[in-house]
Design an enzyme around this catalytic site. Structure first.
Site: not given
Ligand code: NI
Length: 381
Positions: A73, A130-131, A353
């Protein structure tokens, strides 16, 4: 490495990078993974725990088994790299390198499919969400370990700030457990000039904010690690009115369950004390997210030995991160290891990020080889 695989790796990665999808929406990404696996002649099962895909390779008579995992993702970030293959999805970006993780796991599938010199079963787990959306838990709840039995499981995360291609293996904790806290402080509104007729939630919040900083410093053993961060505090609309309510939110992190429980109990005790001393009502909503990612000793050794066998530098001295990673859910049930593979030296804007981040294509061969080698050796040891 086979030149076809070597050539395909960055092409897969850049295609994924250009077409990122948010957590729980990875339908096109999963379809791409399935198409690529089909081209490689690798059988797979789609729709595991949502958009999850599990590819399975079996060879020889061995009943040994192992799992390899990548996440798929992307994040709600507006990309600012200016790259030719930058995201075409507005406001969505592969800013954590899950595009690279997915491409390298496809590479491992290709390598294992070509190689006849191993025996056993390898399950390649392409995980969605996952996020912060519990993708690992969703796949586990959909019977991942029952439908695709694996003795142990391995995975990696790219790591900016670590030399490109260097593999870092931790003994024990790698990533932290994370919990969210929301705190509501209820008082009684009133005139700013007549505070004795009110119960001030803002003053109570200020006391609470400071007092919560004693949770780690005065409750947790200094040789353990934990962090409590209150990140929002919202109250009031006018300069001459004491508000009725204040809301705070934040997170706490730790590497061990006992420390997490201690921190939670301490937060509750401090909040109850501030409520009593300020005459307000304080309610806490604590949601535990990912558990800590903790390597098991034999699998950490195996992961490091496999990196050593590839001839790449191996680091065993890096401190764990306080960031979360839902690979921890797998390691709660199975032995395994989660390693970091260096994405290259730190550069401003190149952090995970960050809108300027990009996965380093140069590390794709190392990552794919490490995954394939670890699977082969896990089945043989
Ligand atoms: Ni990651």
């Amino acid at each position: 490495m086979d030149p076809n695989v070597q050539q395909a790796l960055p092409q897969w990665r850049r295609h994924l990078h250009q077409h990122p999808e948010l957590s729980l929406q990875e339908s096109e990404t999963a379809a791409f993974v399935c198409r690529t696996l089909a081209d490689l002649g690798v059988p797979f099962t789609a729709g595991v725990g949502g958009h999850g895909v599990v590819a399975t390779l079996m060879r020889g008579q061995s009943n040994r088994s192992v799992g390899l995992r990548a996440d798929m993702d992307a994040l709600p970030i507006v990309e600012a790299t200016g790259l030719s293959y930058a995201s075409v999805a507005p406001g969505v970006m592969h800013a954590c390198g899950h595009d690279g993780h997915t491409a390298s796991l496809l590479g491992a599938a290709a390598l294992l499919a070509q190689d006849t010199d191993w025996a056993g079963t390898v399950h390649l787990v392409f995980q969605p969400a996952e996020e912060g959306y519990g993708g690992a838990r969703r796949m586990l709840a959909d019977g991942l370990f029952d439908r695709f039995p694996m003795e142990r499981i391995f995975g990696y995360h790219n790591w900016p700030g670590l030399e490109a291609g260097t593999v870092a293996v931790h003994d024990g904790a790698v990533m932290a457990a994370g919990s969210r806290i929301e705190i509501v402080v209820e008082g009684h509104a009133g005139h700013a000039a007549m505070p004795h007729l009110s119960r001030d939630p803002l003053l109570a919040s200020a006391h609470l904010l400071v007092a919560l900083q004693s949770v780690v410093s005065r409750n947790v053993d200094p040789l353990e690690c934990a962090v409590v961060s209150i990140c929002t505090m919202n109250a009031g609309v006018a300069a001459n009115q004491i508000p009725s309510r204040s809301v705070l939110s934040g997170t706490f992190r730790s590497h061990r369950r006992e420390v997490r429980d201690l921190v939670e109990a301490s937060i509750r005790r401090v909040a109850a004390g501030v409520a009593a001393s300020c005459g307000v009502a304080i309610t806490l909503d604590i949601q535990h997210g990912v558990c800590a990612t903790v390597n098991t000793p034999a699998e950490a050794e195996l992961a490091a030995a496999c990196a050593g066998a590839l001839g790449v530098p191996v680091r065993r001295d890096m401190l764990p991160s306080m960031a979360g990673e839902d690979f921890g859910w797998y390691l709660e049930q199975k032995p395994g290891a989660f390693v970091w593979i260096g994405n290259g030296p730190a550069r401003p804007g190149g952090e995970l990020h960050n809108p300027g981040y990009d996965f380093n294509d140069a590390i794709l061969p190392v990552a794919a080889e490490w995954l394939a080698t670890t699977a082969r050796r896990a089945l043989a040891s």
